[in-house]
Enzyme design. Sequence first.
Site, PDB file in Angstrom:
ATOM      1  CD  GLU A 282      -1.089  -5.007   0.813  1.00 46.29           C
ATOM      2  OE1 GLU A 282      -0.092  -4.544   1.383  1.00 46.29           O
ATOM      3  OE2 GLU A 282      -2.233  -4.553   0.977  1.00 46.29           O
TER       4      GLU A 282
ATOM      5  CE  LYS B 271       1.377   1.873   0.561  1.00 47.42           C
ATOM      6  NZ  LYS B 271       0.188   2.559   0.030  1.00 47.42           N
TER       7      LYS B 271
ATOM      8  NE  ARG C  47       2.492  11.445   5.998  1.00 52.90           N
ATOM      9  CZ  ARG C  47       1.307  10.922   6.249  1.00 52.90           C
ATOM     10  NH1 ARG C  47       0.680  11.196   7.356  1.00 52.90           N
ATOM     11  NH2 ARG C  47       0.722  10.099   5.397  1.00 52.90           N
TER      12      ARG C  47
HETATM   13  P1  ADP Z   1      -2.221   4.998   1.037  1.00 49.34           P
HETATM   14  O1  ADP Z   1      -0.784   5.028   1.437  1.00 49.34           O
HETATM   15  O2  ADP Z   1      -2.452   5.465  -0.363  1.00 49.34           O
HETATM   16  O3  ADP Z   1      -3.133   5.634   2.041  1.00 49.34           O
HETATM   17  P2  ADP Z   1      -2.768   2.358   2.116  1.00 49.34           P
HETATM   18  O4  ADP Z   1      -1.930   1.189   1.770  1.00 49.34           O
HETATM   19  O5  ADP Z   1      -2.568   2.979   3.465  1.00 49.34           O
HETATM   20  O6  ADP Z   1      -2.600   3.464   0.964  1.00 49.34           O
HETATM   21  O7  ADP Z   1      -4.285   1.988   1.969  1.00 49.34           O
HETATM   22  C1  ADP Z   1      -5.324   2.943   1.997  1.00 49.34           C
HETATM   23  C2  ADP Z   1      -6.640   2.266   2.336  1.00 49.34           C
HETATM   24  O8  ADP Z   1      -6.945   1.254   1.370  1.00 49.34           O
HETATM   25  C3  ADP Z   1      -6.643   1.549   3.677  1.00 49.34           C
HETATM   26  O9  ADP Z   1      -6.994   2.398   4.721  1.00 49.34           O
HETATM   27  C4  ADP Z   1      -7.676   0.485   3.456  1.00 49.34           C
HETATM   28  O10 ADP Z   1      -8.972   1.045   3.616  1.00 49.34           O
HETATM   29  C5  ADP Z   1      -7.508   0.132   2.000  1.00 49.34           C
HETATM   30  N1  ADP Z   1      -6.607  -1.045   1.821  1.00 49.34           N
HETATM   31  C6  ADP Z   1      -5.282  -1.030   1.604  1.00 49.34           C
HETATM   32  N2  ADP Z   1      -4.791  -2.280   1.462  1.00 49.34           N
HETATM   33  C7  ADP Z   1      -5.834  -3.103   1.599  1.00 49.34           C
HETATM   34  C8  ADP Z   1      -6.009  -4.537   1.526  1.00 49.34           C
HETATM   35  N3  ADP Z   1      -4.984  -5.347   1.279  1.00 49.34           N
HETATM   36  N4  ADP Z   1      -7.248  -5.025   1.691  1.00 49.34           N
HETATM   37  C9  ADP Z   1      -8.297  -4.214   1.921  1.00 49.34           C
HETATM   38  N5  ADP Z   1      -8.214  -2.895   1.981  1.00 49.34           N
HETATM   39  C10 ADP Z   1      -7.004  -2.321   1.822  1.00 49.34           C
END
Ligand code: ADP
Length: 463
Positions: free
Chosen positions: A200, A116, A292
């Site tokens: 982030e 990521k 996917r």
């Molecule tokens: P995973 O791959 O574990 O699902 P993600 O990066 O897709 O992780 O993030 C999962 C969830 O976490 C997102 O849907 C969002 O709700 C929250 N999230 C991720 N990054 C951020 C961010 N920078 N700020 C706020 N919420 C975030």
Amino acid sequence: MLKRVLIANRGEIALRIIRACRELDIETVAVYSAADESALHAQLATRALCIGPARAADSYLNQEAILSAALAARCDALHPGYGFLSENPDFAHRCVQAGLKYVGPSGDVIRALGSKAAARTLAQKAGAPVVPGSDGPLKDVRQAQTLAEEVGCPVLLKASAGGGGRGMRQANSLQEVPRAWQEARAEAVACFGDGELYLEKLILNPRHIEFQIMADTQGHVVHLGERDCSIQRRRQKLVEESPSMALTPQLREEMGRAAVAVARAAGYVGAGTVEFVLSPGGQFYFIEMNTRIQVEHPVTELVTGVDLVKEQLRIAAGLPLSFSQEEVRVTGHAIECRVNAEDPERDFMPCPGTVSLLHLPGGPGVRVDTALYTGYEIPPYYDSLAAKVLAHAPTRLEAIRRMRRALEELIIEGCPTSAPLAHLIMHDAQFIRGQYDTGYLDQNLDRLLELARTCDRLMEEEP
Ligand code: ADP
């Protein structure tokens, strides 16, 4: 077209793939673990082969066993579904080396987007906005602290290899960074065997908006609109809908364009999802791309009328996309509720059990994807998704009403599920108004569960 596809998965997604194959006259080979002998996917495929003991590591994650099964059954392609080996670049690579068409992008693309931290860099290069944070992976906790100071707390420390909301920790102040670092790292090592982290800025009160992408080997890349997946419990999706109440036509256009640009820059082929967080002010930021088919793909199928799994199979066979960007039309509104075999009253503990009675909803505009049947024993070894209930209607409010009545028709006896909670969400003013963000469920869960308890009590008091 393909002749015979091995399905390296189980549960509802294996059934979903079998169904698409049957309609395309493609034979299917299911694989199953010792715990899944009586599972529906093993019954409904053209042929089924046992690949090992119950534990996923010995069966659905056993690359050797799955590849041997595919070759023994003379398959020409392999569909990985979601979860298990679906985002494993080595497995995709090994499939191709074994002479199988892999239903998904190449191992190299999966690897490039699977980190990521690296995917952020790729998205940036493609011109998509990313959340302020680190350029690539972090070296040490000191670098994390420096960066946190730069972008401003709160920040998130996230596992490069992360998924399912795991390997992620929030730091509200600089002092909290070392603890978040340690915890995120430990979880990342435990879950993914890889402790690499990136940072982030935490976007406050965001929506999770994702775009469905389809790309063929001829170089066409299109998007099929968005899904709003902001109803999450501890960063895991529970309800998804399309279109999103939060997007204006202009924002949709911009985000769709950014999503396509990311897929194009990655050399993407197949079905994929570009995920964004959207701030209340309308700023959107790329967070990751999933390589996917997603659990929530039927939401997009209902509003666009495109069969995404058939399209995946066509693309794997080398055929061009059967539609262009201009031909994608979103009609009406669709909602999906995930029904998990979990007990909301016991902190959503997975509750596998025997389904003593199953009644599935039907009627206009309702779709249910499930591998349950009456008498089925839900094994304790795999994820707890029991069914996906979907409603499609001309307007959002009609879709909500339709979902309510679908959930009222649903009977799963033998194990507690999250269906009653989904039903409550469909009655909650904030959800009905469409005014929710990713914090909504965690903030309102206790209130909703208390409401359910009160209702139950009152019903029991009736003479
Ligand atoms: P995973 O791959 O574990 O699902 P993600 O990066 O897709 O992780 O993030 C999962 C969830 O976490 C997102 O849907 C969002 O709700 C929250 N999230 C991720 N990054 C951020 C961010 N920078 N700020 C706020 N919420 C975030």
